[in-house]
Design a protein around this motif. Sequence first.
Motif, mmCIF file in Angstrom:
data_model
loop_
_atom_site.group_PDB
_atom_site.id
_atom_site.type_symbol
_atom_site.label_atom_id
_atom_site.label_comp_id
_atom_site.label_asym_id
_atom_site.label_seq_id
_atom_site.Cartn_x
_atom_site.Cartn_y
_atom_site.Cartn_z
ATOM 1 N N ALA A 48 1.264 -1.587 14.533
ATOM 2 C CA ALA A 48 1.400 -1.776 15.981
ATOM 3 C C ALA A 48 0.563 -2.949 16.458
ATOM 4 C CB ALA A 48 1.008 -0.501 16.714
ATOM 5 N N SER A 49 -0.673 -3.033 15.970
ATOM 6 C CA SER A 49 -1.531 -4.135 16.419
ATOM 7 C C SER A 49 -1.062 -5.482 15.874
ATOM 8 C CB SER A 49 -2.989 -3.869 16.057
ATOM 9 O OG SER A 49 -3.169 -3.848 14.668
ATOM 10 N N LEU A 50 -0.430 -5.489 14.710
ATOM 11 C CA LEU A 50 0.084 -6.739 14.150
ATOM 12 C C LEU A 50 1.383 -7.187 14.812
ATOM 13 C CD1 LEU A 50 -0.544 -6.069 10.354
ATOM 14 C CD2 LEU A 50 -1.571 -7.906 11.702
ATOM 15 N N VAL A 51 2.272 -6.236 15.064
ATOM 16 C CA VAL A 51 3.612 -6.570 15.535
ATOM 17 C C VAL A 51 3.685 -6.747 17.058
ATOM 18 C CG1 VAL A 51 6.000 -5.730 15.645
ATOM 19 C CG2 VAL A 51 4.699 -5.523 13.521
ATOM 20 N N SER A 52 2.877 -6.021 17.805
ATOM 21 C CA SER A 52 2.994 -6.095 19.266
ATOM 22 C C SER A 52 2.852 -7.515 19.818
ATOM 23 C CB SER A 52 2.048 -5.118 19.953
ATOM 24 O OG SER A 52 0.713 -5.446 19.700
ATOM 25 N N PRO A 53 1.942 -8.358 19.307
ATOM 26 C CA PRO A 53 1.907 -9.732 19.836
ATOM 27 C C PRO A 53 3.179 -10.534 19.538
ATOM 28 C CG PRO A 53 -0.134 -9.235 18.668
ATOM 29 C CD PRO A 53 0.821 -8.111 18.388
ATOM 30 N N GLU A 75 0.830 -1.212 0.000
ATOM 31 C CA GLU A 75 0.000 0.000 0.000
ATOM 32 C C GLU A 75 0.864 1.261 0.000
ATOM 33 O OE1 GLU A 75 -2.951 0.196 3.104
ATOM 34 O OE2 GLU A 75 -3.497 -1.913 2.784
ATOM 35 N N TYR A 76 2.058 1.167 0.585
ATOM 36 C CA TYR A 76 2.943 2.325 0.686
ATOM 37 C C TYR A 76 4.028 2.344 -0.384
ATOM 38 C CZ TYR A 76 0.665 3.649 5.005
ATOM 39 O OH TYR A 76 -0.267 4.053 5.943
ATOM 40 N N GLY A 77 3.873 1.543 -1.432
ATOM 41 C CA GLY A 77 4.765 1.688 -2.571
ATOM 42 C C GLY A 77 5.613 0.492 -2.941
ATOM 43 N N ALA A 78 5.709 -0.523 -2.089
ATOM 44 C CA ALA A 78 6.480 -1.708 -2.469
ATOM 45 C C ALA A 78 5.810 -2.376 -3.669
ATOM 46 C CB ALA A 78 6.567 -2.685 -1.309
ATOM 47 N N ILE A 79 6.606 -2.892 -4.575
ATOM 48 C CA ILE A 79 6.029 -3.576 -5.731
ATOM 49 C C ILE A 79 6.062 -5.096 -5.555
ATOM 50 C CG2 ILE A 79 6.369 -1.714 -7.372
ATOM 51 C CD1 ILE A 79 8.931 -3.018 -8.318
ATOM 52 N N ALA A 80 6.805 -5.570 -4.562
ATOM 53 C CA ALA A 80 6.834 -7.000 -4.256
ATOM 54 C C ALA A 80 7.367 -7.185 -2.841
ATOM 55 C CB ALA A 80 7.694 -7.760 -5.252
ATOM 56 N N LYS A 113 9.203 5.379 6.418
ATOM 57 C CA LYS A 113 8.691 6.339 7.406
ATOM 58 C C LYS A 113 7.216 6.075 7.706
ATOM 59 C CE LYS A 113 11.908 9.936 6.062
ATOM 60 N NZ LYS A 113 12.105 11.061 5.176
ATOM 61 N N LYS A 114 6.454 5.746 6.676
ATOM 62 C CA LYS A 114 5.003 5.625 6.830
ATOM 63 C C LYS A 114 4.553 4.279 7.394
ATOM 64 C CE LYS A 114 3.730 9.061 3.400
ATOM 65 N NZ LYS A 114 3.002 9.328 2.164
ATOM 66 N N VAL A 115 5.194 3.201 6.992
ATOM 67 C CA VAL A 115 4.744 1.875 7.440
ATOM 68 C C VAL A 115 4.815 1.741 8.967
ATOM 69 C CG1 VAL A 115 5.221 -0.611 7.377
ATOM 70 C CG2 VAL A 115 5.127 0.705 5.253
ATOM 71 N N PRO A 116 5.930 2.070 9.620
ATOM 72 C CA PRO A 116 5.958 1.925 11.075
ATOM 73 C C PRO A 116 4.925 2.807 11.795
ATOM 74 C CG PRO A 116 8.172 2.195 10.211
ATOM 75 C CD PRO A 116 7.227 2.477 9.081
ATOM 76 N N ALA A 117 4.533 3.906 11.169
ATOM 77 C CA ALA A 117 3.552 4.816 11.769
ATOM 78 C C ALA A 117 2.109 4.377 11.528
ATOM 79 C CB ALA A 117 3.764 6.230 11.234
ATOM 80 N N ASP A 118 1.906 3.422 10.633
ATOM 81 C CA ASP A 118 0.559 2.938 10.338
ATOM 82 C C ASP A 118 0.033 2.197 11.570
ATOM 83 O OD1 ASP A 118 -1.546 1.027 9.447
ATOM 84 O OD2 ASP A 118 -1.093 1.856 7.473
ATOM 85 N N PRO A 119 -1.143 2.577 12.088
ATOM 86 C CA PRO A 119 -1.654 1.958 13.311
ATOM 87 C C PRO A 119 -1.879 0.445 13.194
ATOM 88 C CG PRO A 119 -3.243 3.536 12.399
ATOM 89 C CD PRO A 119 -2.004 3.632 11.579
ATOM 90 N N ARG A 120 -2.096 -0.049 12.005
ATOM 91 C CA ARG A 120 -2.259 -1.496 11.831
ATOM 92 C C ARG A 120 -0.979 -2.245 12.184
ATOM 93 N NH1 ARG A 120 -4.078 -1.458 5.743
ATOM 94 N NH2 ARG A 120 -2.500 0.169 5.822
#
Length: 126
Positions: free
Chosen positions: A94-99, A33-38, A85-92
């Motif tokens: 935090a909820s995915l990585v914290s567990p 979503e933030y620009g990666a192509i693969a 810069k944008k991916v780590p700031a995406d609230p999703r």
Amino acid sequence: MEQYIDGFVFPILRVYLEEYKKVAEKVAEIWKEYGAIAYFEFVGDDLFLEGTRSFVKTVDAKEDEEIVFGWVVFPSKEIRETANKKVPADPRMASLVSPLTHPEKLIFDASRMVYGGFKPLVQSNE
């Protein structure tokens, strides 16, 4: 425009591999979503070659751990820098990585990950 990749290698406890995979599949979509192509992640299978240093030794993998090798492809270094810069700031995220990083059940330990950004040297995909 030259492609750019982020590459990474890390160990993960074998018993958590499927749990990690479910999170990684969602994380891959966010990166895209933030620009990666693969986005790719592979599990080690044939990790030793005589005369070379193995990923196992590099990340100090234990007997009950698997090695994950992955890379994220971007159309340019500039898009990669914006995404990083944008991916780590995406609230999703935090909820995915914290567990995965909870101290009582540490599934992913970033301190044992090898990481880097890479510009093209040779590209042969045709």
